[in-house]
Design an enzyme around this catalytic site. Structure first.
Site, PDB file in Angstrom:
ATOM      1  N   ALA A  21      -0.348 -25.609  17.769  1.00 53.13           N
ATOM      2  CA  ALA A  21      -1.776 -25.446  18.118  1.00 53.13           C
ATOM      3  C   ALA A  21      -2.032 -24.620  19.367  1.00 53.13           C
ATOM      4  O   ALA A  21      -3.234 -24.623  19.853  1.00 53.13           O
ATOM      5  CB  ALA A  21      -2.440 -26.941  18.095  1.00 53.13           C
ATOM      6  N   ARG A  27      -8.996 -14.266  16.264  1.00 54.96           N
ATOM      7  CA  ARG A  27      -9.706 -13.736  14.968  1.00 54.96           C
ATOM      8  C   ARG A  27     -11.010 -14.779  15.085  1.00 54.96           C
ATOM      9  O   ARG A  27     -11.991 -14.341  14.380  1.00 54.96           O
ATOM     10  CB  ARG A  27      -9.083 -13.698  14.102  1.00 54.96           C
ATOM     11  CG  ARG A  27      -7.950 -12.837  13.963  1.00 54.96           C
ATOM     12  CD  ARG A  27      -6.771 -12.727  13.013  1.00 54.96           C
ATOM     13  NE  ARG A  27      -5.780 -13.637  13.318  1.00 54.96           N
ATOM     14  CZ  ARG A  27      -4.730 -13.987  12.606  1.00 54.96           C
ATOM     15  NH1 ARG A  27      -4.690 -13.618  11.158  1.00 54.96           N
ATOM     16  NH2 ARG A  27      -3.884 -14.891  12.994  1.00 54.96           N
ATOM     17  N   ASP A 113      -3.933 -25.003  12.346  1.00 56.93           N
ATOM     18  CA  ASP A 113      -4.884 -24.183  11.790  1.00 56.93           C
ATOM     19  C   ASP A 113      -4.913 -24.388  10.207  1.00 56.93           C
ATOM     20  O   ASP A 113      -5.580 -23.509   9.235  1.00 56.93           O
ATOM     21  CB  ASP A 113      -4.920 -22.817  12.157  1.00 56.93           C
ATOM     22  CG  ASP A 113      -3.775 -22.015  11.422  1.00 56.93           C
ATOM     23  OD1 ASP A 113      -2.986 -22.366  11.025  1.00 56.93           O
ATOM     24  OD2 ASP A 113      -3.782 -20.528  11.840  1.00 56.93           O
ATOM     25  N   GLU A 165       6.491 -10.837   8.248  1.00 60.39           N
ATOM     26  CA  GLU A 165       5.289 -10.777   8.398  1.00 60.39           C
ATOM     27  C   GLU A 165       4.720  -9.559   8.145  1.00 60.39           C
ATOM     28  O   GLU A 165       5.220  -8.582   8.149  1.00 60.39           O
ATOM     29  CB  GLU A 165       5.307 -10.868  10.123  1.00 60.39           C
ATOM     30  CG  GLU A 165       5.762 -12.418  10.688  1.00 60.39           C
ATOM     31  CD  GLU A 165       5.213 -13.588   9.748  1.00 60.39           C
ATOM     32  OE1 GLU A 165       3.775 -13.531   9.941  1.00 60.39           O
ATOM     33  OE2 GLU A 165       5.944 -14.282   9.367  1.00 60.39           O
ATOM     34  N   LYS A 344     -33.260 -44.600  16.013  1.00 63.87           N
ATOM     35  CA  LYS A 344     -32.261 -44.130  16.903  1.00 63.87           C
ATOM     36  C   LYS A 344     -31.840 -45.512  17.744  1.00 63.87           C
ATOM     37  O   LYS A 344     -32.957 -45.921  18.174  1.00 63.87           O
ATOM     38  CB  LYS A 344     -32.851 -43.100  18.036  1.00 63.87           C
ATOM     39  CG  LYS A 344     -31.582 -42.721  18.805  1.00 63.87           C
ATOM     40  CD  LYS A 344     -32.153 -42.352  20.103  1.00 63.87           C
ATOM     41  CE  LYS A 344     -32.650 -43.762  21.155  1.00 63.87           C
ATOM     42  NZ  LYS A 344     -32.724 -43.579  22.306  1.00 63.87           N
TER      43      LYS A 344
HETATM   44  C1  UD1 Z   1       1.774 -17.787  10.327  1.00 66.13           C
HETATM   45  C2  UD1 Z   1       3.049 -17.419   9.889  1.00 66.13           C
HETATM   46  C3  UD1 Z   1       2.923 -16.791   8.574  1.00 66.13           C
HETATM   47  C4  UD1 Z   1       2.198 -17.679   7.586  1.00 66.13           C
HETATM   48  C5  UD1 Z   1       0.846 -18.222   8.077  1.00 66.13           C
HETATM   49  C6  UD1 Z   1       0.375 -19.038   7.329  1.00 66.13           C
HETATM   50  C7  UD1 Z   1       4.498 -16.665  11.599  1.00 66.13           C
HETATM   51  C8  UD1 Z   1       5.178 -15.751  12.493  1.00 66.13           C
HETATM   52  N1  UD1 Z   1       3.762 -16.334  10.939  1.00 66.13           N
HETATM   53  O1  UD1 Z   1       0.933 -16.430  10.514  1.00 66.13           O
HETATM   54  O2  UD1 Z   1       4.163 -16.250   8.074  1.00 66.13           O
HETATM   55  O3  UD1 Z   1       2.053 -16.942   6.170  1.00 66.13           O
HETATM   56  O4  UD1 Z   1       1.169 -18.738   9.367  1.00 66.13           O
HETATM   57  O5  UD1 Z   1      -1.118 -19.661   7.914  1.00 66.13           O
HETATM   58  O6  UD1 Z   1       4.822 -18.140  12.002  1.00 66.13           O
HETATM   59  N2  UD1 Z   1       0.554 -20.845  17.718  1.00 66.13           N
HETATM   60  C9  UD1 Z   1       1.108 -21.528  18.759  1.00 66.13           C
HETATM   61  N3  UD1 Z   1       1.668 -20.547  19.636  1.00 66.13           N
HETATM   62  C10 UD1 Z   1       2.005 -19.258  19.515  1.00 66.13           C
HETATM   63  C11 UD1 Z   1       1.336 -18.741  18.253  1.00 66.13           C
HETATM   64  C12 UD1 Z   1       0.800 -19.463  17.436  1.00 66.13           C
HETATM   65  O7  UD1 Z   1       0.982 -22.713  19.037  1.00 66.13           O
HETATM   66  O8  UD1 Z   1       2.387 -18.702  20.550  1.00 66.13           O
HETATM   67  C13 UD1 Z   1      -0.030 -21.605  16.551  1.00 66.13           C
HETATM   68  C14 UD1 Z   1      -1.315 -21.378  16.319  1.00 66.13           C
HETATM   69  O9  UD1 Z   1      -2.346 -22.130  17.203  1.00 66.13           O
HETATM   70  C15 UD1 Z   1      -1.590 -21.809  14.924  1.00 66.13           C
HETATM   71  C16 UD1 Z   1      -0.174 -21.557  14.273  1.00 66.13           C
HETATM   72  O10 UD1 Z   1       0.505 -21.465  15.298  1.00 66.13           O
HETATM   73  O11 UD1 Z   1      -2.133 -22.984  14.615  1.00 66.13           O
HETATM   74  C17 UD1 Z   1      -0.022 -20.133  13.178  1.00 66.13           C
HETATM   75  O12 UD1 Z   1      -0.353 -18.876  14.130  1.00 66.13           O
HETATM   76  P1  UD1 Z   1      -1.228 -17.861  13.684  1.00 66.13           P
HETATM   77  O13 UD1 Z   1      -1.312 -16.966  14.879  1.00 66.13           O
HETATM   78  O14 UD1 Z   1      -2.482 -18.299  13.062  1.00 66.13           O
HETATM   79  O15 UD1 Z   1      -0.208 -17.326  12.466  1.00 66.13           O
HETATM   80  P2  UD1 Z   1      -0.518 -16.494  11.340  1.00 66.13           P
HETATM   81  O16 UD1 Z   1      -0.639 -15.126  11.844  1.00 66.13           O
HETATM   82  O17 UD1 Z   1      -1.472 -17.148  10.610  1.00 66.13           O
HETATM   83 MG    MG Z   2      -2.968 -18.740  10.888  1.00 69.44          MG
END
Ligand code: UD1
Ligand code: MG
Length: 454
Positions: A21, A27, A113, A165, A344
């Site tokens: 998280a 975005r 997420d 990716e 309330k």
């Molecule tokens: C990621 C996956 C993708 C998958 C998708 C599904 C990777 C590289 N890609 O992409 O293959 O199809 O989720 O929803 O894993 N986060 C961290 N630290 C970081 C980066 C991210 O904690 O440095 C956490 C974010 O808070 C988030 C989750 O990891 O909850 C996923 O990150 P996000 O940037 O949403 O990845 P996607 O581009 O959706």
């Molecule tokens: Mg994501």
């Protein structure tokens, strides 16, 4: 590929869940961390944590960013660890290493997420691991729009060989329909050495957790895929996706309520929170909103266009139409709260009636009291909030203002249109308004004088 649809809890090896998280969530275009945005009244991360708890996880660890201290409060008693810089999902998992260094069993990495994830989805990953012995099992799905998801690459024998990716994919890989839902199970002992081998020589210059698959295959480990419902693994990256997730979550919550014995005339217009609690034979009309913290007992009727928040309604009570119950409201058994009534931080005891156009704040309304139309408890003088106490069986005439602090005794009557700021004794009548004077013939004379103006 293995698809498991029914949820049969199986006791497997110990389970740790690591929820990522710490990403920036750029975005979302928000000051609020992405995983703190609410879905059905709860920060989305709480849904993920609840699913892990439902799956009997022995450890739940949430990886947060240094500026997410607010998340720690909503996540207690679960452990939060900090990823200092968001260098990618693979790097984020490393933040949990110290916590799990002696852990043996399955580690499921999932994303904060992905609030619609279910215990069945996690269970299906574990079952595939048990059946195949694979060191990594990836939750895969076939969404109608695969745009932003990583693509699952299978080898000739149909075994999972890598995840690419979107930003690094070739046009041929982009055409793959099978996607990474973002939930991955790792055999604990194999995870940490694989993370050490990750590199960030890719389009986003990040350490991708998904690269562990290729590294595992290169090291001779087997990897498998568990197919799951696209809805369960829907990732929220934008406000539009947040709204879609809300819609899907509402559909689930309505279904759960109806299966538990709640009638909804028009379910699509009833909005629930994850913690909304219902008894049996509750009937809910159209356009009713339940904000967090609402408890409704058996046989309650909630008529159209009501809004309830942090309120408790006891059995047989009737609420609305057009009523608003604000935090701290308790409505007793068989009590009635009618149209255009706002309550309330007050208790309306059993059998009491507050039926029309009324504000009740910081008050106690005794059993069977009757509050006339347009009654206002004047609870705030601009500085302090004060209490109104209305005794059992008291009758408050219409359009009265009760200036708090004030007490109306049991069985007392307040005459319509009164402003009451002194205690009214038990069984007494209080009237505080100018006496009526009638002037015979006055109106007729008045019209005569002014008739030339017509
Ligand atoms: C990621 C996956 C993708 C998958 C998708 C599904 C990777 C590289 N890609 O992409 O293959 O199809 O989720 O929803 O894993 N986060 C961290 N630290 C970081 C980066 C991210 O904690 O440095 C956490 C974010 O808070 C988030 C989750 O990891 O909850 C996923 O990150 P996000 O940037 O949403 O990845 P996607 O581009 O959706
Ligand atoms: Mg994501």
């Amino acid at each position: 590929m293995t698809k498991t649809s029914s949820f049969e809890p199986v006791k497997l090896s110990p389970l740790a869940c690591v929820i990522l998280a710490a990403g920036q969530g750029t975005r979302m275009r928000s000051e609020l961390p992405k995983v703190m945005h609410p879905v059905a009244g709860e920060p989305m991360i709480r849904h993920v944590v609840a699913t892990c708890a439902d799956s009997h996880a022995d450890r739940i660890i949430v990886v947060i960013s240094p500026d997410m201290k607010s998340a720690e409060d909503v996540l207690r008693p679960h452990k939060c660890v900090v990823q200092k810089i968001p260098l990618g999902t693979g790097d984020a998992v490393k933040a949990a290493r110290d916590e799990l260094k002696n852990f043996n069993g399955d580690i499921i990495v999932l994303f904060g997420d992905t609030p619609l994830v279910t215990a069945e989805a996690l269970q299906s990953l574990r079952r595939v691991r048990k059946d195949t012995g694979a060191s990594i099992v990836v939750g895969a799905n076939t969404p109608s729009d695969p745009a932003a998801y990583g693509r699952i690459v299978l080898d000739k024998s149909g075994q999972l060989s890598s995840i690419v990716e979107v930003k690094d994919a070739t046009p041929e890989q982009l055409a793959i329909k099978l996607c990474n839902g973002g939930i991955m199970l790792f055999e604990a002992g194999k995870l940490w050495p694989l993370l050490d081998k990750l590199r960030n020589d890719n389009a986003k210059k990040e350490f991708y957790l998904t690269d562990c698959v290729k590294l595992a295959r290169d090291a001779g480990l087997s990897c498998a895929v568990a197919e799951m419902d696209s809805e369960d693994v829907m990732g929220i990256n934008t406000r539009e996706e947040l709204a879609q997730a809300e819609k899907l979550m509402q559909r689930r919550l309505r279904k759960r309520a109806m299966l538990a014995g709640v009638t909804m005339t028009d379910p699509d217009t009833v909005y629930l929170c994850a913690d909304t609690a219902f008894g049996q034979d509750v009937v809910i009309g159209p356009n009713v909103v339940f904000a967090p913290g609402v408890e409704i007992a058996d046989n309650v009727q909630i008529r159209p266009f009501c809004h309830l928040e942090q309120a408790r309604v006891k059995s047989g009570a009737v609420i609305g139409p057009f009523a608003r119950l604000r935090p701290g409201t308790v409505v007793g058994e068989g009590a009635h709260v009618g149209n255009f009534v706002e309550i309330k931080n007050s208790e309306v005891c059993e059998g009491a009636k507050v039926n029309h156009l009324t504000y009740i704040g910081d008050a106690y309304i005794g059993p069977k009291a009757n509050i006339g139309a347009g009654t206002i408890t004047c609870n705030y003088d601009g500085f302090n909030k004060s209490k109104t106490h209305i005794g059992a069986g008291a009758f408050i005439g219409s359009n009265s203002s009760l200036v708090a602090p004030v007490k109306i005794g049991d069985g007392a009557v307040v005459g319509a249109g009164s402003v009451v700021n002194k205690e009214v004794e038990k069984d007494s009548l209080a009237v505080s308004r100018g006496r009526q004077a009638n002037y015979e013939g006055w109106a007729k004379k008045f019209r005569e004088i002014h008739k030339h103006k017509k």
